[in-house]
Structures are given as structure tokens and as C-alpha cells.
Design a protein around this motif. Sequence first.
Motif, short mmCIF file in Angstrom:
data_model
loop_
_atom_site.label_atom_id
_atom_site.label_comp_id
_atom_site.label_asym_id
_atom_site.label_seq_id
_atom_site.Cartn_x
_atom_site.Cartn_y
_atom_site.Cartn_z
N LEU A 1 0.81 -1.22 0.00
CA LEU A 1 0.00 0.00 0.00
C LEU A 1 0.85 1.26 0.00
CD1 LEU A 1 -2.72 -1.03 2.63
CD2 LEU A 1 -2.76 -1.33 0.16
N GLY A 2 2.15 1.13 0.10
CA GLY A 2 3.04 2.28 0.17
C GLY A 2 3.24 2.75 1.59
N ASN A 3 4.25 3.55 1.82
CA ASN A 3 4.58 4.07 3.15
C ASN A 3 4.77 2.96 4.18
OD1 ASN A 3 4.33 6.77 2.26
ND2 ASN A 3 2.11 6.67 2.52
N SER B 1 -3.44 -7.87 3.20
CA SER B 1 -3.47 -9.24 2.70
C SER B 1 -4.80 -9.88 3.04
CB SER B 1 -2.33 -10.07 3.30
OG SER B 1 -2.59 -10.36 4.66
N VAL B 2 -5.11 -10.97 2.36
CA VAL B 2 -6.37 -11.68 2.64
C VAL B 2 -6.36 -12.23 4.07
CG1 VAL B 2 -6.82 -12.27 0.25
CG2 VAL B 2 -5.45 -13.82 1.66
N PHE C 1 -8.30 -6.19 -2.58
CA PHE C 1 -8.74 -6.81 -3.83
C PHE C 1 -8.52 -5.94 -5.06
CE2 PHE C 1 -11.06 -9.34 -0.75
CZ PHE C 1 -11.01 -10.61 -1.30
N ALA C 2 -8.81 -4.67 -4.98
CA ALA C 2 -8.90 -3.87 -6.21
C ALA C 2 -7.84 -2.80 -6.37
CB ALA C 2 -10.29 -3.22 -6.29
N LYS C 3 -6.93 -2.65 -5.43
CA LYS C 3 -5.92 -1.60 -5.55
C LYS C 3 -5.13 -1.76 -6.85
CE LYS C 3 -1.85 0.42 -3.34
NZ LYS C 3 -0.98 0.23 -4.51
N LEU C 4 -4.88 -0.67 -7.53
CA LEU C 4 -4.10 -0.68 -8.76
C LEU C 4 -3.20 0.54 -8.78
CD1 LEU C 4 -3.51 -1.93 -11.54
CD2 LEU C 4 -5.32 -0.48 -12.48
N GLY D 1 -3.99 -5.19 -6.24
CA GLY D 1 -4.86 -6.01 -5.42
C GLY D 1 -5.05 -7.39 -6.02
N ILE D 2 -5.63 -8.29 -5.23
CA ILE D 2 -5.78 -9.69 -5.65
C ILE D 2 -6.60 -9.84 -6.91
CG2 ILE D 2 -6.78 -11.90 -4.95
CD1 ILE D 2 -6.00 -11.11 -2.07
N ALA D 3 -7.70 -9.09 -7.00
CA ALA D 3 -8.55 -9.18 -8.19
C ALA D 3 -7.78 -8.75 -9.44
CB ALA D 3 -9.80 -8.33 -8.01
#
Length: 247
Positions: free
Chosen positions: A105-107, A112-113, A149-152, A164-166
Motif C-alpha cells: 500500500l506504500g509508506n 493481505s487476505v 482486492f482492487a488496488k491498482l 490487489g488480488i482481483a
Amino acid sequence: VTYTALDKTSSAATVSISQDTDSIIDKVKSFVSEYNTLLASLYEKYDEKPESGYSPLTQSQKDQMKDEQITKWEEKAKKGTLYHDQTLGKIIQNMRSAISESVDLGNGKTASVFSIGISTTGIKGQLTLDEDKLKKALDNDPDIVYNTFAKLDSSDLDNSSKSGIAQRLGDIFVDANSKIKDRAGSSSDITEDSDLNTLLRNLQTKMSNFKRTMATFEEQLYKKYDNMESMLAKLGSQLNYVMGSSS
């Protein structure tokens, strides 16, 4: 979002906003279920061993069988086609890695799941969900599921650790689809470029060359037999002449 409208004489209105936790949990449960179903189906094909004694039928063999017999035979012959297939094994491995690796996520922060109540069980990577742990994670950080899941990270698309996982799974399936197409093609048209179609075209070329070679060999044999018959006929005539002269 729930809006509560007061009566017309009131001078103020209250807007209450709360997170729909149940809906989020249902979506995570749905993901876990669908992931497990897909992974199980891939493992089923990967572990399915071939049936011994059921090689593909030739056309002459099919001509001597009933349609029902052909169908049953071909089902047996196709069984185990993907047994320990490298492409399929790589898809499974990548899927499991996408789940197990944390999201950057940075910083110095990660998600995680496992931090939202999802864990793996068994040797084939099936997922389980602890709903209570997921609820607590949502209470502490409402964006935790989205980030997991959706972070890009649009600035570094090649770094899967920042996705993200998705997103990771999507990339895996796009890449897998491309490799399957390169290997097997996307249709039954053998003119389409793929490894299997190239193999089929090469086999067809070899078959055509073999047929021409056999036709030439057959023609040569016929000529030799014709010459042999002519020579035997001449010898027979000479023998009859000699025997006639002797008598």
C-alpha cells in the motif's frame, strides 16, 4: 446512505451514513466460493490420469462402431489430456501466489487476505473465511477490502505486489488465455497460428509426402513385376521351343 426527512416545520435535517458491512461480507464470501470452485476444477483436470488402452480412433475403426460406442470411447480417450500439464500447473501456481502475497500500500503499509479473515486450508489451497475477523477488519479500516482486492498502482503496472488480488488474478487469466491460444488456437481452423495447428499442418505435410513416396514405390514395383512377367513369358517360350526341338 439513509436520509431521514423531518416534518416541514423543522429547521434542520439529519443525515446518517453507515457502512453496509453485510453487503461487503457477502461479496467476499462469494469471491471465496467462486475461487474455490475454479481452483478445484483446475486441479481436477491437472490430477486426472489418462485411461490406459484408449488411444484415438482411426476412421476405419469408427466405421465399424456405433455412434454411442464412439462417444464413450472418445470420452475415455480424452480423459487425462491435461494430466500434469505445464500451462495448467502454472495457472494454478500463479493463482495461489496471487492470494498469498501481500499488497504493498506504500509508506511501509501492506494488506493481505489473511488480515481480513481469509485463510488457506489443505494442500490444494482452498480458502476459508472467518466472518467475525472480517467484520473487525472493516471496523478498523473501512477501505481494507478495496485495497486488498482492487488496488491498482497505475504508475507501476508491472509490479504485481502493488496490485490487489482481483487485479492480479485478472492479469493471470488474460496471460493464461493468451498462452492457451498460442498453444492450441481459438478455433478448429488449422490455418490459425498456434503450436498444435503448426504440428497438425506438419503432420499433414508428412502424410502427403509419405503417400507420394508410397505411390512412386508402388509404381516401381509394378514395373518390376511387369518386367519379371515378361521375362518369365520369354523363358517359357524358349523352354517350350527347346523341349519341342528335343522331341
